[in-house]
Motif scaffolding. Sequence first.
Motif, PDB file in Angstrom:
ATOM      1  N   ALA A 197     -14.664   3.074   2.047  1.00  0.00           N
ATOM      2  CA  ALA A 197     -14.582   2.119   3.157  1.00  0.00           C
ATOM      3  C   ALA A 197     -13.844   0.870   2.689  1.00  0.00           C
ATOM      4  N   ASP A 198     -12.681   0.607   3.303  1.00  0.00           N
ATOM      5  CA  ASP A 198     -11.975  -0.655   3.025  1.00  0.00           C
ATOM      6  C   ASP A 198     -12.852  -1.804   3.505  1.00  0.00           C
ATOM      7  N   GLU A 199     -12.944  -2.872   2.741  1.00  0.00           N
ATOM      8  CA  GLU A 199     -13.814  -3.969   3.181  1.00  0.00           C
ATOM      9  C   GLU A 199     -13.314  -4.613   4.480  1.00  0.00           C
ATOM     10  N   THR A 200     -11.963  -4.599   4.673  1.00  0.00           N
ATOM     11  CA  THR A 200     -11.340  -5.077   5.917  1.00  0.00           C
ATOM     12  C   THR A 200     -11.382  -6.594   6.068  1.00  0.00           C
ATOM     13  N   SER A 230      -4.639   1.997  -2.534  1.00  0.00           N
ATOM     14  CA  SER A 230      -3.570   2.729  -3.218  1.00  0.00           C
ATOM     15  C   SER A 230      -4.092   3.443  -4.474  1.00  0.00           C
ATOM     16  N   ILE A 231      -4.870   2.754  -5.277  1.00  0.00           N
ATOM     17  CA  ILE A 231      -5.336   3.391  -6.529  1.00  0.00           C
ATOM     18  C   ILE A 231      -6.300   4.544  -6.228  1.00  0.00           C
ATOM     19  N   VAL A 232      -7.113   4.362  -5.214  1.00  0.00           N
ATOM     20  CA  VAL A 232      -8.062   5.412  -4.836  1.00  0.00           C
ATOM     21  C   VAL A 232      -7.295   6.667  -4.371  1.00  0.00           C
ATOM     22  N   MET A 233      -6.212   6.438  -3.641  1.00  0.00           N
ATOM     23  CA  MET A 233      -5.379   7.578  -3.203  1.00  0.00           C
ATOM     24  C   MET A 233      -4.671   8.204  -4.401  1.00  0.00           C
ATOM     25  N   SER A 261      -1.861  -0.312   9.427  1.00  0.00           N
ATOM     26  CA  SER A 261      -0.507   0.238   9.231  1.00  0.00           C
ATOM     27  C   SER A 261      -0.195   0.342   7.746  1.00  0.00           C
ATOM     28  N   GLY A 262      -0.729  -0.574   6.944  1.00  0.00           N
ATOM     29  CA  GLY A 262      -0.528  -0.496   5.493  1.00  0.00           C
ATOM     30  C   GLY A 262      -1.179   0.756   4.918  1.00  0.00           C
ATOM     31  N   VAL A 263      -2.356   1.085   5.409  1.00  0.00           N
ATOM     32  CA  VAL A 263      -3.047   2.303   4.945  1.00  0.00           C
ATOM     33  C   VAL A 263      -2.203   3.529   5.310  1.00  0.00           C
ATOM     34  N   ALA A 264      -1.617   3.507   6.511  1.00  0.00           N
ATOM     35  CA  ALA A 264      -0.805   4.652   6.971  1.00  0.00           C
ATOM     36  C   ALA A 264       0.430   4.811   6.088  1.00  0.00           C
ATOM     37  N   ILE A 265       1.039   3.695   5.707  1.00  0.00           N
ATOM     38  CA  ILE A 265       2.237   3.746   4.849  1.00  0.00           C
ATOM     39  C   ILE A 265       1.856   4.315   3.477  1.00  0.00           C
ATOM     40  N   LEU A 266       0.729   3.876   2.947  1.00  0.00           N
ATOM     41  CA  LEU A 266       0.251   4.403   1.653  1.00  0.00           C
ATOM     42  C   LEU A 266      -0.026   5.907   1.755  1.00  0.00           C
TER      43      LEU A 266
END
Length: 356
Positions: A197-200, A230-233, A261-266
């Motif tokens: 879960a991203d803290e957001t 990014s590191i988790v991915m 959108s940043g998560v989608a790009i990653l």
Amino acid sequence: MKITKEDRMSCSVHLSEDEKAVVILDQTRLPNHTEYLTLTKIGDIYEAIRSLAVRGAPAIGICAGYAMYVLALQKSTESREEFCRHLEADGEYLISSRPTAVNLSWAVQRMLDVVHRHPEKNVSDLIPLLKEEALAIHEEDIRMCRSIAEYGLSLVKPGDGILTHCNAGPLATSKYGTALGPIFLARETGIPLRVFADETRPLLQGARLTSYELQKAGVDVTLICDNMASIVMKNGWVQACFVGCDRIAANGDFANKIGTSGVAILAKHYGIPFYTLGPRSTIDMNCPTGDDIRIEQRHPDEIKTMWYSEPMALPEVKCYNPAFDVTDHSLLTAIVTDAGIIYPPFDINLRKLMQG
Ligand code: MRU
């Protein structure tokens, strides 16, 4: 699926026992305090939406439906015309509290349509119909969340890691939630999944709400800062991204919490499927593309001072604080709706879905 009164009453937004107020679980107080607000005045309901005491696109829509009913009850006029004018003005005011989530205007419009659909009815005959519609909006959302959960669960396998951003669980909707729906359903049926879960930032919906809801349900959840996705991915821990949505445009672009959108790009970079999950009430066919979605701007103090004992920036420092961003449809693997999983080409397939 039969929905009981208990099902409705257990949701973060519901109608009060005496059916004269909207009851909201105050999400600004979570995870440390469980407090409910019982609201009857339009100014208080507006403020509850603006301040995010009630938040998440479907929950805002449910709140708006109940609010319109509660406000209708308070009208003293017997003139149908005057009743209608006042209710329209109330609806317009509520819609102005937050611009991005389409569910708000969608629910207000559904309530107003009840009045417009029955030109022969007088005020006292309209009241029960408005109550019926508000309850229908809520009950439909419970059903839609359950279908989204089932479709979403078909996209993952036992042991998968799922990354999510913001909060699209029961608090933001009803019952299962949208993006978290498959995860709650997996837990219920004994399928193991791991969630990141991203803290957001800046309002911490991921930390305060998502990790809270999942932990309480016994889900294997790990909270990360937004800049750790990014590191988790890269570590190979994420097999799919599930996020909610506030408005899906006709071409598949969609607005969701800032950072989505940043998560989608990653995800694209690492070759991880990226899904948005939402009910049909979040699809806005009158909005051609993401460029046509109005993005809410919020107060700089949310970045500079909220959550800190001292300000984290000089008072004169400028801040840019958009509450949402738009993810381009080219980054989306599929849209998981209550009526099925929609794959590209999104413009054609969304049109088919909404016409059907
Ligand atoms: O500003 P918020 O907390 O209302 O933003 C909520 C989101 O962006 C959610 O992801 C979205 O509404 C989907 S909720 C099912």
